[in-house]
Design an enzyme around this catalytic site. Structure first.
Site, PDB file in Angstrom:
ATOM      1  N   GLU A  54      43.481  29.717  58.180  1.00  0.00           N
ATOM      2  CA  GLU A  54      42.880  28.717  58.848  1.00  0.00           C
ATOM      3  C   GLU A  54      41.606  29.425  59.961  1.00  0.00           C
ATOM      4  O   GLU A  54      40.780  28.837  60.240  1.00  0.00           O
ATOM      5  CB  GLU A  54      43.842  27.857  59.837  1.00  0.00           C
ATOM      6  CG  GLU A  54      44.647  27.063  59.059  1.00  0.00           C
ATOM      7  CD  GLU A  54      43.989  26.015  58.361  1.00  0.00           C
ATOM      8  OE1 GLU A  54      42.780  25.412  58.801  1.00  0.00           O
ATOM      9  OE2 GLU A  54      44.148  25.678  57.089  1.00  0.00           O
ATOM     10  N   CYS A 215      33.092  15.074  48.927  1.00  0.00           N
ATOM     11  CA  CYS A 215      32.342  14.463  49.923  1.00  0.00           C
ATOM     12  C   CYS A 215      31.456  15.492  50.574  1.00  0.00           C
ATOM     13  O   CYS A 215      31.282  15.938  51.482  1.00  0.00           O
ATOM     14  CB  CYS A 215      32.944  13.825  51.107  1.00  0.00           C
ATOM     15  SG  CYS A 215      32.078  12.513  52.056  1.00  0.00           S
TER      16      CYS A 215
END
Length: 394
Positions: A54, A215
């Site tokens: 992350e 997207c």
């Protein structure tokens, strides 16, 4: 007259729009069929690997992170190993990923997890967010992937999905816009239930996957195939033809250009490097010394003469010549680097600081061009050194 303040961006959203009650379920079901499942940090509850990925993925694409992640965990496989590692080793493993404050915070965070949490990452997002380098969204992602905690994320990809799906205008970096997005992120979470842990892992990964693969910023897949996105039926941007407008881009400012002259002091197959301060660009990395030379307009002959004089604190200079020129683009400015190579005699062993004339072995080192991986160096400096290793000038 008092000066009027610039109007602030607002999170405009249609009054009649609501988060579909099955929003979370749609994302979960889509991810399980169409999402990514084979990334090297997936299919594990190991909070260390999840947290490391992350942090690496902040402002960096997956394709660029994979190799760094695999090398990092092969060298430092646990949070205890990272906490005990010397800073130079951490920076060397990170060198090339950019945004080097992430690496410094990574090291600090590992030490704090070991010293304050017994080497075990907390599962409470609020506690995780107090650790160095972990913000609200990263904390929620680590908690979701490692423990199935029900908490919303809002990284860059997710902001793009929300801006388009919910028709939110205004730059997502503006406080009012981001606040509205966090509200929607809370509402959109899948319902709590007996499968909450598994659902939260799929949902969190699904939002990331939608933003990265469907997207996308330039050509969202729904424009070609409405069925590619599980949210297309309710997407305001697709309905109103706003996929090319949303999310609202950050207002652009002219990128200034800066100049620097770097000194490449060579002693046979060794080059002198200087440790940069922790703060500022390339903080904590080893770089070439920079010369106080007027660079606009740049006079190569004068710069080479100045380099010979400046290099005397490192040994008896033999000759100087331009070694390379390149441009490196940062987020807020463009840096033009001119490198001048100065050879010094092989017998000159002392490395001295130009200001104190004192030996400073902890802040300056000779590095062999045959061992460039030994220290972390900025990407453009690494390119200059690799050119020298291949047999650059003289």
């Amino acid at each position: 007259m008092p000066r009027k303040s610039a109007p602030r961006a607002t999170a405009a959203i249609p009054d009649d729009f609501r988060v579909p009650p099955d929003f979370g379920a749609r994302v979960v079901n889509w991810q399980r069929v169409h999402g990514r499942h084979d990334l090297p940090w997936q299919n594990t509850r190991d909070a260390y690997r999840i947290w490391l990925s992350e942090i690496m993925l902040q402002q960096t694409q997956v394709s660029a992170v994979i190799e760094y992640f695999q090398r990092f965990v092969a060298t430092l496989p646990t949070v205890q190993a990272l906490a005990a590692a010397p800073a130079d080793q951490v920076m060397a493993l990170w060198a090339g990923l950019g945004y080097y404050s992430r690496a410094r915070n990574l090291h600090r965070c590992a030490m704090q997890v070991v010293s304050e949490h017994g080497g075990v990452f907390p599962t409470d997002p609020a506690v995780l967010a107090t650790l160095p380098g972990i913000g609200r969204s990263t904390a929620a992602a680590v908690a979701a992937f490692s423990a199935g905690v029900r908490s919303p994320i809002l990284d860059g990809n997710v902001k793009r999905v929300f801006a388009r799906c919910f028709g939110i205008h205004g730059h997502p970096g503006e406080r009012a816009v981001e606040t509205r997005m966090w509200q929607l992120a809370e509402i959109a979470l899948p319902a709590a239930g007996p499968c909450q842990a598994e659902d939260m892992i799929a949902y969190t990964q699904g939002l990331m996957d939608l933003g990265a693969t469907v997207c996308s910023r330039g050509k969202p897949a729904c424009l070609v195939d409405a069925g590619a996105c599980p949210l297309s039926a309710d997407c305001v941007a697709r309905r109103d033809g706003l996929t090319g407008v949303l999310p609202t881009p950050k207002p652009r400012a002219a990128i200034p250009e800066r100049n620097t002259v770097m000194l490449m002091v060579r002693r046979e197959r060794e080059v002198l490097l200087r440790l940069r301060p922790d703060s500022g660009i390339w903080g904590g990395l080893w770089s070439l010394p920079e010369m106080p030379v007027e660079t606009v307009p740049f006079d190569a002959e004068a710069a080479e003469a100045a380099a010979l004089d400046y290099a005397r604190v490192y040994g008896a200079p033999v000759r100087a010549a331009m070694a390379g020129e390149l441009t490196h683009v940062f987020t807020h400015f463009r840096l033009l680097i001119r490198a001048i190579r100065v050879d010094v005699g092989a017998g000159d062993l002392m490395v001295q600081d130009s200001a104190t004339e004192a030996t400073t072995e902890t802040t300056q080192r000779w590095l062999s061009l045959d061992d460039l991986d030994a220290l972390g160096t900025p990407a453009p400096v690494r390119r200059l050194l690799e050119d020298q290793a291949r047999g650059g000038l003289f």
